[in-house]
Enzyme design. Structure first.
Site, short mmCIF file in Angstrom:
data_model
loop_
_atom_site.label_atom_id
_atom_site.label_comp_id
_atom_site.label_asym_id
_atom_site.label_seq_id
_atom_site.Cartn_x
_atom_site.Cartn_y
_atom_site.Cartn_z
N GLY A 77 79.85 85.40 136.25
CA GLY A 77 80.19 84.53 135.22
C GLY A 77 81.64 84.68 134.87
N GLU A 78 82.38 85.60 135.28
CA GLU A 78 83.84 85.39 134.94
C GLU A 78 84.40 84.16 135.09
OE1 GLU A 78 85.85 88.72 136.42
OE2 GLU A 78 84.62 90.49 135.37
N HIS A 100 86.25 70.72 110.30
CA HIS A 100 85.14 70.73 109.17
C HIS A 100 85.63 71.05 107.87
CE1 HIS A 100 80.95 71.04 107.91
NE2 HIS A 100 81.29 72.45 107.60
N LYS A 113 71.66 67.63 97.90
CA LYS A 113 70.76 68.45 98.70
C LYS A 113 70.83 69.90 98.51
CE LYS A 113 73.29 68.36 103.02
NZ LYS A 113 73.69 68.09 104.45
N ARG A 126 70.18 73.40 100.73
CA ARG A 126 70.10 74.06 102.17
C ARG A 126 69.64 75.40 102.05
NH1 ARG A 126 72.07 72.18 107.02
NH2 ARG A 126 73.57 70.87 106.11
N ASP A 132 79.47 61.60 108.27
CA ASP A 132 79.99 63.12 108.05
C ASP A 132 80.91 63.28 109.13
OD1 ASP A 132 79.71 65.60 107.16
OD2 ASP A 132 77.25 65.50 107.52
N THR A 146 71.86 69.48 114.68
CA THR A 146 70.63 69.14 114.66
C THR A 146 69.91 67.63 114.10
OG1 THR A 146 69.71 70.03 112.72
CG2 THR A 146 70.14 71.69 114.27
#
Length: 321
Positions: free
Chosen positions: A41-42, A133, A197, A199, A223, A228
């Site tokens: 995996g390296e 973000h 809202k 969360r 947004d 999800t």
């Protein structure tokens, strides 16, 4: 005419098609780079051409698989630094871990700062991002950061779809996104509404109330990212319950993890507009999802950085958010 003799665009494995489109806009060939994994995996990286003294632009979205793409990016930066590149600009169409930008509860990490430290420490000269973000992430880096907005591209696309003026209203899916919604509303010349809202836990949303008039309106939810799909899908349902005529959604980063695409396909949304900062597998399988490219925007910014020109002029007519 751009001085492209000492400019090279390279890409990791995260979003090679976007890097190719950027190179096409710049009218330059893609740099030759090999990235592979050992059996354990390296990650192994090799630059297959000389980059000594060149202005390097390294494109890598830190999307899924997030940790592999981040480590690959760090290894690539180190390789270019040791190969004596004159300047290494890391082009981050999508900046992973950006949601962990502050401590909300005791004993939590600020992972967005950690990733910035790793990128700076690996040897990056500067960073080019799209719709972070949180704006303060720019300050997490110890190197210059150019922050681009995809809002004008998305806004122009919505105008072509006829989603402007008239009965359209731009909706922020939460209170924190009001500035982004206001900028888009000014671009589309529409009013705004806000979904308040709560969360209760990560990736779980409870709709509280809608502020603003949405009855008989065509709503456009905006947004910076959709993960999800819970916020957008529930928000769209709440808008329809309040009498909205139809609901569209848009965002810059279509993370769309898990069964998010299925959730969007089965929702009341008429369409979801995203950009190609994150590659969408099998886009033809999701007729509601429309993908527009930020390649031209990134190419313009790269050209300006290479020529030491102003990048902020790209957004002189777009409201700051």
């Amino acid at each position: 005419m751009m001085r492209a003799d000492n400019l090279r665009v390279f890409s990791g494995t995260a979003n090679y098609p976007l890097a190719e489109r950027i190179a096409q806009h710049l009218n330059v060939d893609m740099g030759k780079l090999m990235a592979r994994k050992f059996s354990d995996g390296e990650i192994c990286v090799k630059i297959e051409e000389s980059v000594r003294g060149l202005d390097i632009f390294l494109v890598q979205s830190t999307c899924h698989p997030v940790n592999d793409n981040i480590v690959e990016l760090l290894i690539m930066i180190d390789a270019f630094r040791r190969a004596s590149a004159r300047r290494i600009t890391v082009v981050l169409p999508y900046y992973g871990y950006a949601r962990q930008d502050k401590k909300v509860k005791p004993r939590e990490p600020i992972t967005a700062r950690l990733i910035a430290n790793l990128i700076s420490g690996a040897g990056a000269s500067r960073v080019l991002c799209v719709d972070l973000h949180a704006g303060q992430i720019q300050g997490f880096f110890d190197v210059p950061v150019d922050h681009l907005f995809a809002g004008p591209l998305i806004g122009d696309h919505l105008i072509k779809k006829g989603l402007s003026n008239g009965d359209t209203v731009v909706v922020s899916p939460d209170v924190g996104g009001v500035a982004r919604a206001r900028a888009m509303a000014e671009h589309l010349r529409t009013p705004i509404a806000i979904i308040a809202k709560r969360r209760p836990a990560a990736n779980k949303v409870e709709i509280m109330e809608i502020i603003g008039d949405v009855r008989d309106k065509v709503c456009v939810m905006i947004d910076d990212m959709i993960d999800t799909g819970g916020s957008i899908v529930q928000g769209a349902a709440a808008l329809m319950e309040r009498g909205a005529r139809e609901v569209h959604a848009c965002c810059t980063h279509g993370v769309l993890s898990g069964d998010a695409t299925q959730r969007v396909d089965e929702s009341v949304l008429r369409s979801l507009v995203i950009t190609d900062t994150i590659p969408l597998p099998n886009p033809e399988a999701h007729p509601k999802i429309e993908v527009i490219s930020v390649a031209g925007l990134l190419a313009d910014a790269i050209r300006r950085i290479h020529e030491d020109a102003s990048v902020s002029e790209l957004f002189s007519s777009y409201a700051s958010h």
